[in-house]
Design a protein around this motif. Structure first.
Motif, PDB file in Angstrom:
ATOM      1  N   HIS A  25      66.490 -87.356 -12.577  1.00 15.42           N
ATOM      2  CA  HIS A  25      66.612 -86.907 -13.969  1.00 15.42           C
ATOM      3  C   HIS A  25      67.407 -85.607 -14.055  1.00 15.42           C
ATOM      4  N   ILE A  26      67.138 -84.679 -13.157  1.00 12.83           N
ATOM      5  CA  ILE A  26      67.837 -83.394 -13.188  1.00 12.83           C
ATOM      6  C   ILE A  26      69.309 -83.591 -12.856  1.00 12.83           C
ATOM      7  N   TYR A  27      69.592 -84.425 -11.877  1.00 15.76           N
ATOM      8  CA  TYR A  27      70.982 -84.720 -11.524  1.00 15.76           C
ATOM      9  C   TYR A  27      71.745 -85.266 -12.736  1.00 15.76           C
ATOM     10  N   LEU A  28      71.122 -86.151 -13.480  1.00 12.96           N
ATOM     11  CA  LEU A  28      71.788 -86.789 -14.614  1.00 12.96           C
ATOM     12  C   LEU A  28      72.039 -85.818 -15.768  1.00 12.96           C
ATOM     13  N   ALA A  29      71.456 -84.626 -15.704  1.00 11.04           N
ATOM     14  CA  ALA A  29      71.647 -83.607 -16.734  1.00 11.04           C
ATOM     15  C   ALA A  29      72.392 -82.393 -16.205  1.00 11.04           C
ATOM     16  N   GLN A  30      73.114 -82.563 -15.116  1.00 10.50           N
ATOM     17  CA  GLN A  30      73.679 -81.416 -14.414  1.00 10.50           C
ATOM     18  C   GLN A  30      74.791 -80.696 -15.170  1.00 10.50           C
ATOM     19  N   HIS A  31      75.252 -81.235 -16.278  1.00 10.03           N
ATOM     20  CA  HIS A  31      76.341 -80.603 -17.022  1.00 10.03           C
ATOM     21  C   HIS A  31      75.937 -79.275 -17.647  1.00 10.03           C
ATOM     22  N   ASP A  32      74.606 -79.025 -17.757  1.00  9.54           N
ATOM     23  CA  ASP A  32      74.163 -77.842 -18.489  1.00  9.54           C
ATOM     24  C   ASP A  32      72.798 -77.411 -17.962  1.00  9.54           C
ATOM     25  N   ASP A  33      72.611 -76.107 -17.741  1.00 12.17           N
ATOM     26  CA  ASP A  33      71.355 -75.617 -17.174  1.00 12.17           C
ATOM     27  C   ASP A  33      70.168 -75.933 -18.075  1.00 12.17           C
ATOM     28  N   GLU A  34      70.319 -75.728 -19.374  1.00  8.66           N
ATOM     29  CA  GLU A  34      69.216 -76.001 -20.291  1.00  8.66           C
ATOM     30  C   GLU A  34      68.892 -77.496 -20.304  1.00  8.66           C
ATOM     31  N   ALA A  35      69.927 -78.313 -20.221  1.00  4.49           N
ATOM     32  CA  ALA A  35      69.713 -79.757 -20.192  1.00  4.49           C
ATOM     33  C   ALA A  35      68.946 -80.169 -18.936  1.00  4.49           C
ATOM     34  N   MET A  36      69.220 -79.520 -17.814  1.00  5.25           N
ATOM     35  CA  MET A  36      68.505 -79.828 -16.582  1.00  5.25           C
ATOM     36  C   MET A  36      67.009 -79.563 -16.734  1.00  5.25           C
ATOM     37  N   VAL A  37      66.676 -78.463 -17.374  1.00  8.31           N
ATOM     38  CA  VAL A  37      65.270 -78.156 -17.620  1.00  8.31           C
ATOM     39  C   VAL A  37      64.672 -79.177 -18.578  1.00  8.31           C
ATOM     40  N   GLY A  38      65.426 -79.549 -19.592  1.00  7.89           N
ATOM     41  CA  GLY A  38      64.949 -80.565 -20.523  1.00  7.89           C
ATOM     42  C   GLY A  38      64.689 -81.894 -19.847  1.00  7.89           C
ATOM     43  N   ALA A  39      65.518 -82.225 -18.866  1.00  6.65           N
ATOM     44  CA  ALA A  39      65.321 -83.470 -18.134  1.00  6.65           C
ATOM     45  C   ALA A  39      63.986 -83.480 -17.406  1.00  6.65           C
ATOM     46  N   LEU A  40      63.577 -82.324 -16.894  1.00  6.17           N
ATOM     47  CA  LEU A  40      62.265 -82.224 -16.254  1.00  6.17           C
ATOM     48  C   LEU A  40      61.150 -82.249 -17.288  1.00  6.17           C
ATOM     49  N   LEU A  41      61.350 -81.583 -18.410  1.00  6.82           N
ATOM     50  CA  LEU A  41      60.308 -81.508 -19.435  1.00  6.82           C
ATOM     51  C   LEU A  41      59.925 -82.888 -19.967  1.00  6.82           C
TER      52      LEU A  41
END
Length: 214
Positions: A25-41
């Motif tokens: 999930h985090i890899y798939l959101a790697q374009h943006d730091d906030e998005a990476m956190v959202g992927a975990l949330l």
């Protein structure tokens, strides 16, 4: 003494308690730091709490759930579950989540030009910077995730067995059936890895299309 977490069913664990498919999930959101956190949330925030978060985090939480649905219905994943006997098949999704994160970590260079350790440190920094947005359950595990580099640990094959045995202790019953899935994994590991090689690039394409469609 801190109370132990209540045991749960396989469905609850797979659906709401995060089964360690964090890395994908985090890899798939790697374009943006906030998005990476959202992927975990997405594994920790209920739909009734979405309005507590920014638009970016809300979008990633929703996408996380779409990714889960896509994964559960993908032909390669459905085929992978058939390698598990009827009595254990309901637990196969838990094991596959863990095993797929292992495959992603192990063959990381196929999917990213950024070394995994560097990627993980970027994510941990982004997560730490948003500590005030951690839900209670995430606050319980995030320090351990960062201190012990959970994302990087999945490069090691033995981490799969260790994680499955830990998860089994959280089940309210039939944890032994989840552990028994490890023998099925060992028997069919080559075929399951080949299925991931088909599934994951298609998942990447799916997520890219979803982002373009926003």
């Amino acid at each position: 003494m801190k109370a132990r977490p209540a045991p749960c069913t396989a469905q609850q664990l797979a659906g709401t308690l995060a089964v360690m498919n964090y890395l994908a999930h985090i890899y798939l959101a790697q374009h943006d730091d906030e998005a990476m956190v959202g992927a975990l949330l997405g594994d920790f925030v209920g739909s009734d709490k979405l309005d507590h978060y920014s638009a970016t985090l809300q979008a990633e939480i929703r996408l996380h759930r779409k990714i889960d649905r896509y994964t559960d219905s993908h032909p390669a994943v459905l085929a992978a579950r058939q390698y598990f006997p009827d009595g254990r098949r309901r637990y196969a999704g838990i094991l596959l989540d863990v095993y797929y994160d292992h495959l992603l970590a192990r063959y990381w260079s196929r999917y990213s030009d950024t070394p995994l350790d560097q990627f993980n440190q970027r994510f941990y920094a982004a997560l730490q910077a948003r500590q005030d947005q951690w839900p209670e359950r995430l606050a319980e595990i995030a320090p351990h995730m960062m201190a012990h580099d959970w994302l990087g640990a999945y490069r090691q094959r033995e981490s799969v067995d260790q994680a499955i045995r830990r998860i089994a202790t959280r089940l309210s019953r039939n944890g032994d059936r989840l552990v028994d899935c490890l023998s099925d994994l060992q028997s069919h590991e080559a075929a399951l890895a080949q299925g991931f090689d088909v599934f994951f690039p298609e998942l990447i394409s799916y997520v890219q299309a979803e982002r373009r469609g926003r």
